[in-house]
Design a protein around this motif. Structure first.
Motif, PDB file in Angstrom:
ATOM      1  N   LEU A 150       0.825  -1.207   0.000  1.00 24.56           N
ATOM      2  CA  LEU A 150       0.000   0.000   0.000  1.00 24.56           C
ATOM      3  C   LEU A 150       0.861   1.260   0.000  1.00 24.56           C
ATOM      4  O   LEU A 150       0.587   2.218  -0.732  1.00 24.56           O
ATOM      5  N   GLU A 151       1.901   1.275   0.840  1.00 26.87           N
ATOM      6  CA  GLU A 151       2.772   2.442   0.901  1.00 26.87           C
ATOM      7  C   GLU A 151       3.422   2.710  -0.452  1.00 26.87           C
ATOM      8  O   GLU A 151       3.488   3.853  -0.909  1.00 26.87           O
ATOM      9  N   SER A 152       3.889   1.649  -1.091  1.00 28.39           N
ATOM     10  CA  SER A 152       4.526   1.789  -2.397  1.00 28.39           C
ATOM     11  C   SER A 152       3.544   2.340  -3.424  1.00 28.39           C
ATOM     12  O   SER A 152       3.863   3.266  -4.172  1.00 28.39           O
ATOM     13  N   ALA A 153       2.347   1.785  -3.467  1.00 25.15           N
ATOM     14  CA  ALA A 153       1.359   2.209  -4.457  1.00 25.15           C
ATOM     15  C   ALA A 153       0.881   3.636  -4.189  1.00 25.15           C
ATOM     16  O   ALA A 153       0.689   4.423  -5.127  1.00 25.15           O
ATOM     17  N   LEU A 154       0.667   3.999  -2.933  1.00 28.07           N
ATOM     18  CA  LEU A 154       0.258   5.364  -2.604  1.00 28.07           C
ATOM     19  C   LEU A 154       1.314   6.365  -3.042  1.00 28.07           C
ATOM     20  O   LEU A 154       1.001   7.425  -3.591  1.00 28.07           O
ATOM     21  N   LYS A 155       2.569   6.023  -2.807  1.00 29.27           N
ATOM     22  CA  LYS A 155       3.659   6.922  -3.183  1.00 29.27           C
ATOM     23  C   LYS A 155       3.713   7.097  -4.688  1.00 29.27           C
ATOM     24  O   LYS A 155       3.892   8.204  -5.201  1.00 29.27           O
ATOM     25  N   ILE A 167       0.656  14.684  -4.376  1.00 21.98           N
ATOM     26  CA  ILE A 167      -0.462  15.327  -3.696  1.00 21.98           C
ATOM     27  C   ILE A 167      -0.414  15.102  -2.201  1.00 21.98           C
ATOM     28  O   ILE A 167      -0.689  16.002  -1.407  1.00 21.98           O
ATOM     29  N   THR A 168      -0.047  13.888  -1.791  1.00 19.55           N
ATOM     30  CA  THR A 168      -0.057  13.570  -0.366  1.00 19.55           C
ATOM     31  C   THR A 168       1.131  12.689  -0.015  1.00 19.55           C
ATOM     32  O   THR A 168       1.582  11.887  -0.832  1.00 19.55           O
ATOM     33  N   GLN A 169       1.645  12.865   1.175  1.00 16.31           N
ATOM     34  CA  GLN A 169       2.730  12.042   1.694  1.00 16.31           C
ATOM     35  C   GLN A 169       2.217  11.018   2.704  1.00 16.31           C
ATOM     36  O   GLN A 169       2.998  10.431   3.447  1.00 16.31           O
ATOM     37  N   GLN A 170       0.887  10.824   2.730  1.00 14.44           N
ATOM     38  CA  GLN A 170       0.325   9.940   3.739  1.00 14.44           C
ATOM     39  C   GLN A 170       0.831   8.513   3.566  1.00 14.44           C
ATOM     40  O   GLN A 170       1.033   8.025   2.461  1.00 14.44           O
TER      41      GLN A 170
END
Length: 691
Positions: free
Chosen positions: A277-282, A288-291
């Motif tokens: 999830l972290e990889s895909a979000l990044k 847009i977001t660093q969440q």
């Protein structure tokens, strides 16, 4: 339009409650969202089509904004997302579900944070994190107790909670439309008959390092995937792939990755999935977001199941690739070394279908061969460069590395550094049988992730000073350090040759002990990189003794740790305890994310209490020569980093080695990040000591 009844097969062992709230206020449009209902419908469709949960087992709660997300004919029937309707849905599942059933609870909407209403469970200065329904708010304590009830006997439900909201405060918008899912703090806006003032300041101290910032963020029997770390903001933004329909960053990424995993979901742990999830979000929303999503609960539980999987590998992620070179999110701060070997695999494909035909446009089916191996060629603080590894006895057959993509998993299979131990016999020939067994079996129990080389009597050792000495007797084995002195407080490995099912069990326990000690020593050896030694650190660290809590007589000393940030950008802090029993535990933050953020004017602060472990209490009470050492290891970085892979259990009497658990790693674009490590040794002596 009626929903297609053919897409789901009745599966009464799975249930769901899905909440999406866009419309909070008809008079204050700034309070409303645009993607929460889209999240809820997207998840509903996934639960129906992929998890095969029947309509009757899903409670969907929607509040659409007619200006941006009006009701459509394709919408499934829904209930209002009120406080009491949500409680009724929880009660419905409690009544209808059977022990062992799986329950997914999802909330997309606003979060909030206010002074606590639960002073019997929190201190007066603590706050409650709250889920905002359209008519009221549910505190983290109330929600957590409801989940505790469902997970405990007699219900024994397997729970997954996903929260696409945040509690960090504030709201921002830009011309492209991206919104933070946290209710704005404004006296001019009233959702309910309650006064919403600006957020009070929070105390960052914690007597027992079990922070009270979030009641859910503790050891629980259920799993929670939260949209972001405690200090971050959860975003919703248009998705170009769906015609710019607005979704929450977490929910859209969650669903896309679950679909991509397909059958691999059955073998994927939440711990590994967090890294994906972290990889895909990044990769998708990094501009847009660093969440970064936060995982709470049993990390080794399989997705959507109650079973736990012990994964013996250490899991990282491929963060970028190019020209035969790839970078994984493991660096020197993680203990990565040049020469470490990994296998890489697409998390959505079979692990044995990695190497494919190198002929462009070939219609030949892909061959099933061993997974592609890569070897670390250079190491930086937070990432390592790797290239394809070719076995010495195998000729290269093509550039398979070009098939690797960002977001693939990398599994550590062999360390480059090998520890060495020298075997010494006690009691002469009486220990011959034990030594022969160890000599015959030790290689089969050697773990390439924490490898050892054993030298036996008569061997010509290449090392003048081994890592440790192993003294073997007929009924016991004692491990000594590199100076041939007994490890302090390390139990002797005792056994009865007549009662052992197999003498190989002695070897297994010995090799497990050595591998544990190697991992402990690697964590202990982590230091500030030399290039930062001559630089002025951008923080002021203070570690000071303070008063012990009067209501906890077992606490022998207390230490207040404060990190004052002196630079404009944020710093991140984590505190580990290297215990007297060779365990490694992250104490701060306890289970609220990877690290605690510190900005100028807002220090990171905690209080660590030192007690004697139960396994050593008798010695402390009776042995005047007793001494134990705790090491408080303080990591301070410019990048939020997941260091939980360093954690180890204590070694106590009767300790039996178990498979270690791989830790998912975060991805970062900032490869020039800085980090510092400070140690504080705490010595505790016997209450009768005269030293």
């Amino acid at each position: 339009m009626a929903e297609d009844e053919s897409i789901a097969t009745e599966a009464p062992s799975a249930w769901a409650i899905v909440v999406g709230i866009d419309l909070y206020s008809t008079t204050h449009p700034a309070m409303n969202l645009r993607g929460a209902c889209n999240d809820a419908v997207l998840l509903y469709q996934f639960l129906r089509s992929s998890l095969k949960i029947p309509k009757s087992n899903i409670r969907l709660h929607l509040s659409r904004d007619p200006h941006f997300t009006p009701l459509t004919a394709k919408d499934p029937p829904s209930l209002p997302p009120t406080f009491w309707e949500f409680l009724d849905s929880l009660d419905h599942i409690r009544r209808e579900a059977r022990p062992g059933d799986f329950v997914h609870i999802h909330f997309s909407g606003h979060g909030n944070r206010e002074f606590t209403l639960h002073e019997d469970k929190k201190s007066k200065t603590d706050q409650d994190e709250r889920l905002c329904f359209v008519d009221n708010e549910m505190t983290d304590v109330m929600f957590g107790e409801k989940l505790d009830e469902l997970a405990a006997p007699p219900y024994n439900l397997t729970l997954l909670v996903t929260l696409d909201c945040c509690f960090s405060g504030g709201m921002t918008r830009d011309p492209r439309y991206s919104a933070v899912r946290n209710k704005p703090s404004s006296q001019a806006i009233e959702l309910h008959p309650r006064d919403y003032n600006t957020e009070p300041s929070m105390s960052s101290g914690s007597r027992d390092a079990s922070l009270h910032k979030g009641w859910l963020y503790r050891d629980r029997a259920y799993n929670v995937i939260a949209a972001c770390q405690p200090y971050e903001k959860s975003m919703e933004t248009p998705d170009p792939a769906s015609g710019n329909r607005v979704y929450g960053a977490l929910t859209s990424t969650l669903i896309s990755q679950l679909k991509h995993l397909r059958g691999q979901r059955s073998f994927m742990t939440y711990n590994v999935f967090q890294g994906i999830l972290e990889s895909a979000l990044k990769g998708t929303f990094g501009k847009i977001t660093q969440q970064k999503p936060m995982l709470i609960g049993p990390r080794n539980r399989l997705l959507f199941l109650s079973s736990v999987r012990e994964d013996a590998s250490t899991v990282a992620s491929v963060r970028k690739v190019g020209s035969g070179v790839m970078f994984i999110d493991r660096g020197s701060v993680d203990g990565s070394n040049v020469g470490d070997i990994y296998t890489v695999s697409d998390p959505g494909a079979s692990l044995n279908q990695i190497r494919q035909s190198t002929q462009e446009g070939s219609h030949t089916p892909a061959k099933r061969t061993t997974a592609l191996k890569i070897v670390i060629t250079s190491v930086k603080e937070y990432e390592s460069e790797a290239r394809e590894y070719v076995e010495p006895s195998i000729l290269p057959t093509g550039n398979h590395a070009r098939l690797v993509k960002s977001g693939w998993l990398a599994n550590l299979v062999q360390r480059s550094r090998v520890a060495e131990a020298r075997i010494a016999q006690r009691d002469g020939s009486r220990s011959d049988a034990v030594v022969r067994t160890i000599q015959k079996e030790w290689l089969s129990y050697n773990d390439p992730v924490a490898p050892w080389r054993l030298w036996f009597p008569g061997d010509k050792s290449r090392t003048l000073k081994p890592t440790c000495y192993i003294h073997v007797g007929p009924t016991s084995i004692e491990v000594h350090d590199r100076n041939d002195r007994p490890y302090l407080n390390l139990p002797v490995l005792e056994f009865d040759q007549n009662r052992l099912i197999s003498m190989a069990e002695v070897t297994r326990r010995l090799m497990g002990l050595l591998q544990h000690l190697k991992l402990y020593d690697e964590a202990k050896a982590i230091r500030t990189p030399p290039r930062f030694h001559q630089m002025t650190a951008p923080f002021d660290l203070r570690v000071a003794s303070c008063e012990c809590p009067l209501d906890e007589p077992s606490v022998l000393s207390s230490w207040e740790i404060t990190v004052h940030n002196t630079q404009p950008g944020p710093l991140f802090v984590a505190v580990f305890n290297l215990t007297p029993l060779y365990g490694v535990r992250q104490l701060f933050p306890s289970d609220e994310g990877h690290m605690e953020a510190s900005v100028m004017g807002k220090p990171a602060r905690t209080i660590i209490d030192i007690s004697v472990p139960d396994a050593l209490h008798r010695q402390y009470q009776s042995d005047p020569s007793f001494i134990m050492q705790d090491i408080l290891k303080i990591f301070i970085t410019t990048e939020n980093t997941n260091l939980r892979h360093l954690e180890l259990e204590d070694i106590t009497e009767g300790w039996i080695p178990a498979s270690r658990t791989g830790k998912a790693r975060r991805l970062t674009d900032e490869i020039q990040a800085s980090w510092w490590v400070k140690d504080k040794k705490v010595i505790t002596k016997s209450k009768f000591s005269r030293i």
